[in-house]
Design a protein around this motif. Sequence first.
Motif, mmCIF file in Angstrom:
data_model
loop_
_atom_site.group_PDB
_atom_site.id
_atom_site.type_symbol
_atom_site.label_atom_id
_atom_site.label_comp_id
_atom_site.label_asym_id
_atom_site.label_seq_id
_atom_site.Cartn_x
_atom_site.Cartn_y
_atom_site.Cartn_z
ATOM 1 N N PRO A 145 0.806 -1.232 0.000
ATOM 2 C CA PRO A 145 0.000 0.000 0.000
ATOM 3 C C PRO A 145 0.835 1.276 0.000
ATOM 4 N N ARG A 146 2.113 1.186 0.333
ATOM 5 C CA ARG A 146 2.948 2.395 0.358
ATOM 6 C C ARG A 146 3.629 2.638 -0.981
ATOM 7 N N THR A 147 4.184 1.565 -1.556
ATOM 8 C CA THR A 147 4.892 1.737 -2.836
ATOM 9 C C THR A 147 4.003 1.411 -4.032
ATOM 10 N N LEU A 148 2.868 0.734 -3.802
ATOM 11 C CA LEU A 148 1.954 0.236 -4.834
ATOM 12 C C LEU A 148 2.579 -0.864 -5.693
ATOM 13 N N GLU A 149 3.704 -1.397 -5.248
ATOM 14 C CA GLU A 149 4.312 -2.494 -5.997
ATOM 15 C C GLU A 149 3.463 -3.760 -5.852
ATOM 16 N N THR A 150 3.372 -4.497 -6.950
ATOM 17 C CA THR A 150 2.573 -5.715 -6.958
ATOM 18 C C THR A 150 3.315 -6.818 -6.216
ATOM 19 N N ILE A 151 2.617 -7.512 -5.313
ATOM 20 C CA ILE A 151 3.216 -8.631 -4.589
ATOM 21 C C ILE A 151 2.872 -9.946 -5.291
ATOM 22 N N GLY A 152 1.625 -10.085 -5.730
ATOM 23 C CA GLY A 152 1.246 -11.297 -6.472
ATOM 24 C C GLY A 152 -0.157 -11.736 -6.110
ATOM 25 N N PRO A 153 -0.609 -12.876 -6.664
ATOM 26 C CA PRO A 153 -1.976 -13.333 -6.402
ATOM 27 C C PRO A 153 -2.208 -13.572 -4.914
ATOM 28 N N PHE A 154 -3.373 -13.174 -4.443
ATOM 29 C CA PHE A 154 -3.779 -13.452 -3.063
ATOM 30 C C PHE A 154 -4.502 -14.799 -3.083
ATOM 31 N N VAL A 155 -4.039 -15.734 -2.250
ATOM 32 C CA VAL A 155 -4.607 -17.084 -2.291
ATOM 33 C C VAL A 155 -5.399 -17.340 -1.012
ATOM 34 N N TYR A 156 -6.647 -17.787 -1.173
ATOM 35 C CA TYR A 156 -7.471 -18.150 -0.018
ATOM 36 C C TYR A 156 -7.075 -19.532 0.485
ATOM 37 N N ASP A 157 -7.284 -19.728 1.774
ATOM 38 C CA ASP A 157 -6.944 -21.002 2.395
ATOM 39 C C ASP A 157 -8.227 -21.839 2.523
ATOM 40 N N ASP A 158 -8.876 -22.106 1.396
ATOM 41 C CA ASP A 158 -10.100 -22.913 1.414
ATOM 42 C C ASP A 158 -10.328 -23.471 0.015
ATOM 43 N N ARG A 159 -11.450 -24.195 -0.142
ATOM 44 C CA ARG A 159 -11.711 -24.823 -1.435
ATOM 45 C C ARG A 159 -12.973 -24.291 -2.089
ATOM 46 N N LEU A 160 -13.381 -23.089 -1.732
ATOM 47 C CA LEU A 160 -14.610 -22.533 -2.306
ATOM 48 C C LEU A 160 -14.318 -22.071 -3.739
#
Length: 466
Positions: A145-160
């Motif tokens: 949120p400070r540099t706006l650099e992309t970190i990568g896909p956000f992965v949920y810890d479930d199977r929905l």
Amino acid sequence: MTAKGFQQGFTSLNRETHYEALPVRGSIPPWLSGTLIRNGPAKFDVGSETVHHWFDGFAMLHAFTFRHGAVAYTNRFLRSKSYSEAARTGKLSFSAFAADPCRVIFSRFFSVLFAHADNANVNIARIADRFVALTETPLPIEFNPRTLETIGPFVYDDRLAGSLTSAHPLYDPTNNAAINYTLRFNIVSSYHVYMTRGRRRKRIGVLPVAEPAYMHSFAATTRYVILAEFPFMVHPVKFLLTGKPFIENFRWRPERGTRFLVFDKECQEPMQVYESEAFFSFHHVNAYENDAGLVLDCVAYPDPSIIHQLYLHRVREAEQMPTGILRRYHLPRNGGKVRSEQLASAGLELPQINESQARSRPYRFAYGVGADQPINFLNHLVKVDVERGERQVWSEAGCFPGEPVFVPTPGGQREDDGVLLSVVLDAERGTSFLLVLDAASFTELGRAEVPHHIPFGFHGFFFNDV
Ligand code: CO
């Protein structure tokens, strides 16, 4: 830049910058401390190709940080797979909202189809204390949120599993959770309403559906989640076979009317279904419970022609477009006929409220962008008193504002004690500025001037701890 007038808002911004202190005119309240992060399409051309639809431009994040009356600005493209691939090849090769499907028709499964559509250009959210960019595929992209650099896909810890979702999750203070839904395409498709805590999504309701609808957002009261299912529908199998761009597979079926699907957050009780006349909406404004039942406010259109009006070639030709109207739907407690009313005569889009005071409660003020008919594009900010139907307007010649985000004054008592933050395109100068408007009087307090234009964006969020 060759475009003139508001059409500049639909032209690419290729430059990534950082300014420690933008020139400020007027004064920014010293109590305003934090960062407004906005999302929206900013790159429409790749090599010799141009995306077809406004919604398909590549995502850029913009951060305006407020400290002691000064404003810093940073912008960065979101390095999604689709952005990186386009940058590497100089070609548009990924499936999107209205993009060329030639690659997509060879993908046999929707999971494959949408796995590539990670251009998260619609909204910003905080999930499990991570900052993510969102779009309508369930593929959030995390960023700093400070540099706006992309970190990568956000992965949920479930199977929905799901194929589509809304980029407008709603915060549920009772459960300290985010509510959203996902649509699972299958032989029998289904809507799944869920609550997110940390990285886990817990399903709170499911409904099979033969022909799913396009639903950009939804409503929630303290106890209920309401999906307004407009009759803008898709046949999942035909969808696979036609090879048409995503949104062109949806058909308007007004004879079916709109259904309100009510899910109970607190127990697995059977869901209630209401029916009303056909209409279309992108954005819900608010919803709450009262003695008579449920009240739901949204920005309504008679049909979904607004989607077709937002193809780039049409907006760039300044065709007239329909305006959304603020409408209220009353769903009686024990079923029965839905009653609706128009809350204000003036048009409104990109609606916002004072989240901390008004969400899921009877409320008085909705804010948004609007324009008086006949219109070619939204050219003022508007505050609607939903109790009295009155409005206040801020406008300036040649200026085109975006979504106004409400930030409450610390300790403020009244619902409109606060400021609105809006990125405004000054078409005469070809530059944009961040406008700070007093929400109560609807007059300008100050503005921070950006040295270039900012393409029209969709949604943003103010974080007071960033
Ligand atoms: Co939206």
